[in-house]
Design a protein around this motif. Structure first.
Motif, PDB file in Angstrom:
ATOM      1  N   GLN A 151      30.356  43.045  29.244  1.00 22.73           N
ATOM      2  CA  GLN A 151      31.374  44.050  29.563  1.00 22.73           C
ATOM      3  C   GLN A 151      31.434  44.306  31.076  1.00 22.73           C
ATOM      4  O   GLN A 151      32.516  44.399  31.658  1.00 22.73           O
ATOM      5  CB  GLN A 151      31.084  45.350  28.793  1.00 22.73           C
ATOM      6  N   GLU A 152      30.260  44.375  31.716  1.00 30.77           N
ATOM      7  CA  GLU A 152      30.242  44.569  33.179  1.00 30.77           C
ATOM      8  C   GLU A 152      30.929  43.407  33.896  1.00 30.77           C
ATOM      9  O   GLU A 152      31.662  43.598  34.858  1.00 30.77           O
ATOM     10  CB  GLU A 152      28.795  44.643  33.684  1.00 30.77           C
ATOM     11  N   ARG A 153      30.673  42.182  33.396  1.00 31.07           N
ATOM     12  CA  ARG A 153      31.309  41.012  34.023  1.00 31.07           C
ATOM     13  C   ARG A 153      32.824  41.084  33.877  1.00 31.07           C
ATOM     14  O   ARG A 153      33.566  40.809  34.820  1.00 31.07           O
ATOM     15  CB  ARG A 153      30.805  39.728  33.356  1.00 31.07           C
ATOM     16  N   LEU A 154      33.278  41.494  32.679  1.00 29.83           N
ATOM     17  CA  LEU A 154      34.729  41.606  32.469  1.00 29.83           C
ATOM     18  C   LEU A 154      35.326  42.641  33.423  1.00 29.83           C
ATOM     19  O   LEU A 154      36.392  42.420  34.015  1.00 29.83           O
ATOM     20  CB  LEU A 154      35.021  42.010  31.020  1.00 29.83           C
ATOM     21  N   GLU A 155      34.612  43.750  33.584  1.00 28.82           N
ATOM     22  CA  GLU A 155      35.149  44.804  34.464  1.00 28.82           C
ATOM     23  C   GLU A 155      35.180  44.348  35.923  1.00 28.82           C
ATOM     24  O   GLU A 155      36.118  44.650  36.663  1.00 28.82           O
ATOM     25  CB  GLU A 155      34.312  46.085  34.295  1.00 28.82           C
ATOM     26  N   THR A 156      34.157  43.601  36.333  1.00 28.32           N
ATOM     27  CA  THR A 156      34.152  43.065  37.710  1.00 28.32           C
ATOM     28  C   THR A 156      35.318  42.100  37.896  1.00 28.32           C
ATOM     29  O   THR A 156      36.010  42.116  38.923  1.00 28.32           O
ATOM     30  CB  THR A 156      32.810  42.352  38.004  1.00 28.32           C
ATOM     31  N   MET A 157      35.532  41.253  36.879  1.00 29.60           N
ATOM     32  CA  MET A 157      36.640  40.293  36.968  1.00 29.60           C
ATOM     33  C   MET A 157      37.971  41.036  37.105  1.00 29.60           C
ATOM     34  O   MET A 157      38.820  40.652  37.921  1.00 29.60           O
ATOM     35  CB  MET A 157      36.653  39.396  35.733  1.00 29.60           C
ATOM     36  N   LYS A 158      38.119  42.089  36.338  1.00 30.12           N
ATOM     37  CA  LYS A 158      39.364  42.873  36.387  1.00 30.12           C
ATOM     38  C   LYS A 158      39.586  43.428  37.803  1.00 30.12           C
ATOM     39  O   LYS A 158      40.703  43.386  38.338  1.00 30.12           O
ATOM     40  CB  LYS A 158      39.254  44.013  35.366  1.00 30.12           C
ATOM     41  N   LYS A 159      38.497  43.917  38.413  1.00 33.34           N
ATOM     42  CA  LYS A 159      38.636  44.477  39.767  1.00 33.34           C
ATOM     43  C   LYS A 159      39.069  43.385  40.752  1.00 33.34           C
ATOM     44  O   LYS A 159      39.878  43.634  41.643  1.00 33.34           O
ATOM     45  CB  LYS A 159      37.313  45.103  40.215  1.00 33.34           C
ATOM     46  N   CYS A 160      38.511  42.191  40.597  1.00 31.24           N
ATOM     47  CA  CYS A 160      38.907  41.088  41.489  1.00 31.24           C
ATOM     48  C   CYS A 160      40.380  40.735  41.273  1.00 31.24           C
ATOM     49  O   CYS A 160      41.121  40.468  42.221  1.00 31.24           O
ATOM     50  CB  CYS A 160      38.046  39.846  41.230  1.00 31.24           C
ATOM     51  N   SER A 161      40.798  40.763  40.008  1.00 29.22           N
ATOM     52  CA  SER A 161      42.187  40.444  39.693  1.00 29.22           C
ATOM     53  C   SER A 161      43.126  41.497  40.274  1.00 29.22           C
ATOM     54  O   SER A 161      44.142  41.170  40.909  1.00 29.22           O
ATOM     55  CB  SER A 161      42.337  40.350  38.175  1.00 29.22           C
ATOM     56  N   VAL A 162      42.760  42.762  40.101  1.00 27.11           N
ATOM     57  CA  VAL A 162      43.588  43.853  40.622  1.00 27.11           C
ATOM     58  C   VAL A 162      43.667  43.764  42.147  1.00 27.11           C
ATOM     59  O   VAL A 162      44.694  44.077  42.759  1.00 27.11           O
ATOM     60  CB  VAL A 162      43.024  45.230  40.165  1.00 27.11           C
ATOM     61  N   ALA A 163      42.589  43.246  42.764  1.00 30.19           N
ATOM     62  CA  ALA A 163      42.583  43.098  44.229  1.00 30.19           C
ATOM     63  C   ALA A 163      43.422  41.897  44.680  1.00 30.19           C
ATOM     64  O   ALA A 163      43.511  41.620  45.880  1.00 30.19           O
ATOM     65  CB  ALA A 163      41.146  42.964  44.732  1.00 30.19           C
ATOM     66  N   GLY A 164      44.000  41.167  43.723  1.00 32.71           N
ATOM     67  CA  GLY A 164      44.936  40.104  44.077  1.00 32.71           C
ATOM     68  C   GLY A 164      44.367  38.693  44.009  1.00 32.71           C
ATOM     69  O   GLY A 164      45.015  37.741  44.438  1.00 32.71           O
ATOM     70  N   PHE A 165      43.158  38.533  43.458  1.00 32.01           N
ATOM     71  CA  PHE A 165      42.557  37.197  43.397  1.00 32.01           C
ATOM     72  C   PHE A 165      42.894  36.494  42.089  1.00 32.01           C
ATOM     73  O   PHE A 165      43.120  37.133  41.067  1.00 32.01           O
ATOM     74  CB  PHE A 165      41.031  37.297  43.554  1.00 32.01           C
ATOM     75  N   LYS A 166      42.901  35.175  42.164  1.00 35.08           N
ATOM     76  CA  LYS A 166      43.075  34.352  40.966  1.00 35.08           C
ATOM     77  C   LYS A 166      41.703  34.258  40.304  1.00 35.08           C
ATOM     78  O   LYS A 166      40.747  33.770  40.918  1.00 35.08           O
ATOM     79  CB  LYS A 166      43.550  32.964  41.405  1.00 35.08           C
ATOM     80  N   VAL A 167      41.585  34.754  39.082  1.00 37.82           N
ATOM     81  CA  VAL A 167      40.275  34.813  38.424  1.00 37.82           C
ATOM     82  C   VAL A 167      40.331  34.147  37.055  1.00 37.82           C
ATOM     83  O   VAL A 167      41.409  33.959  36.486  1.00 37.82           O
ATOM     84  CB  VAL A 167      39.780  36.273  38.261  1.00 37.82           C
TER      85      VAL A 167
END
Ligand code: SF4
Length: 300
Positions: free
Chosen positions: A181-197
């Motif tokens: 779950q923590e990994r998913l949330e980190t990925m979401k933050k990277c995505s929201v910051a505009g990165f291709k994840v």
């Protein structure tokens, strides 16, 4: 005090780029991995004889002495020869182990990648990657892509790896890793910051995380957390030594799922890989569920 080892090279050139990982080069800032996954093929004897610096097992992380100056020289040489390419950061060991919080070696390395304008694919499980989004943003905007990939709109990809979304199972198998779950949330933050994840669902665990329902849950969660790709591969089991992943994985089965041991023996026989039939079936089912969610099974 973190142990230091000597290495001659940080940047490894690959003969052929894989369209899943975009690995023109691989780079591991640290030797050994703090996540301690028992299925990890980089531990034990598989790489022991050939790759000692990468083979510091059991969550033991070592620092590569003079990493930044060695890398600087190597990047300059590659540029001189016109050999632009994607660097996979964290291909064989976590690039953001806990010690990175203080040591900032990966951050220094990203600074060099930015300076020499190489594109990068970061593979991680750690939320510490969020600390470096400023540098990664600069890399994303300024990286010079290799000629054959100059159509891409991103110079940075960030992938998060999973073997399962089951929190209890993950705790047993990946004792040093952040929870799924923590990994998913980190990925979401990277995505929201505009990165291709995206997600690396490797290894998929036979009879534990390979059902249609598990694959669908992985793809659905990935999509909901911003992923634009999910890459799958089945479990591999190497070696019979005490530190080898085959030995450790069978011990895990013995302790937790003894009824599955005959199933695994049938599936793997004497090989390090599950049967071809199993692998083809897994790919087919993974593709089917990915198509359903309109998500790619590789980066390109
Ligand atoms: S995170 Fe990756 S490299 Fe580290 S122990 Fe787990 S599988 Fe191995």
């Amino acid at each position: 005090m973190v142990r230091e080892i000597k290495v001659k090279s940080l940047l490894n050139k690959h003969k052929k780029r894989d369209s899943c990982f975009l690995d023109d080069y691989t780079l591991n800032p640290y030797a050994g991995c703090s996540m301690g996954c028992i299925y990890c093929y980089t531990r034990g004897s598989k790489y022991g004889a050939r790759q000692t610096p990468e083979n510091v097992t059991n969550m033991d992380v070592a620092l590569k002495a003079d990493a930044a100056s060695i890398l600087k020289r190597q990047l300059k040489n590659r540029l001189r020869r016109g050999e632009r390419g994607f660097i996979v950061l964290g291909s064989a060991a976590e690039a953001y182990p806990n010690v990175e919080n203080d040591l900032k070696v990966t951050r220094e390395i990203l600074g060099l990648i930015k300076r020499f304008k190489f594109p990068v694919h970061v593979c991680t499980r750690s939320k510490l990657v969020l600390r470096d989004l400023d540098l990664l943003r600069a890399v994303n905007e300024t990286a010079v892509l290799p000629d054959d990939l100059d159509y891409l709109e991103h110079g940075v990809f960030i992938s998060f790896s999973f073997s399962t979304l089951d929190e209890g199972l993950a705790r047993l198998l990946e004792p040093g890793a952040p929870s799924p779950q923590e990994r998913l949330e980190t990925m979401k933050k990277c995505s929201v910051a505009g990165f291709k994840v995206g997600v690396i669902n490797m290894p998929v665990l036979p009879f534990l995380s390979d059902s249609d329902e598990s694959l669908e849950a992985m793809v659905k969660s990935a999509k909901e957390h911003g992923a634009s790709y999910v890459m799958f591969a089945a479990l591999t089991l190497f070696g019979n030594g005490p530190e080898d992943c085959r030995t450790l994985y069978y011990k895990f089965l013995e302790d937790n799922y003894p009824e599955l041991i005959p199933e695994y023996q049938k599936l793997f026989r004497n090989s390090s890989y599950p049967s071809n039939t199993y692998q083809k079936d897994l790919s087919r089912r993974a593709k089917k569920v990915s198509d359903k969610y309109n998500i790619k099974t590789r980066i390109l």
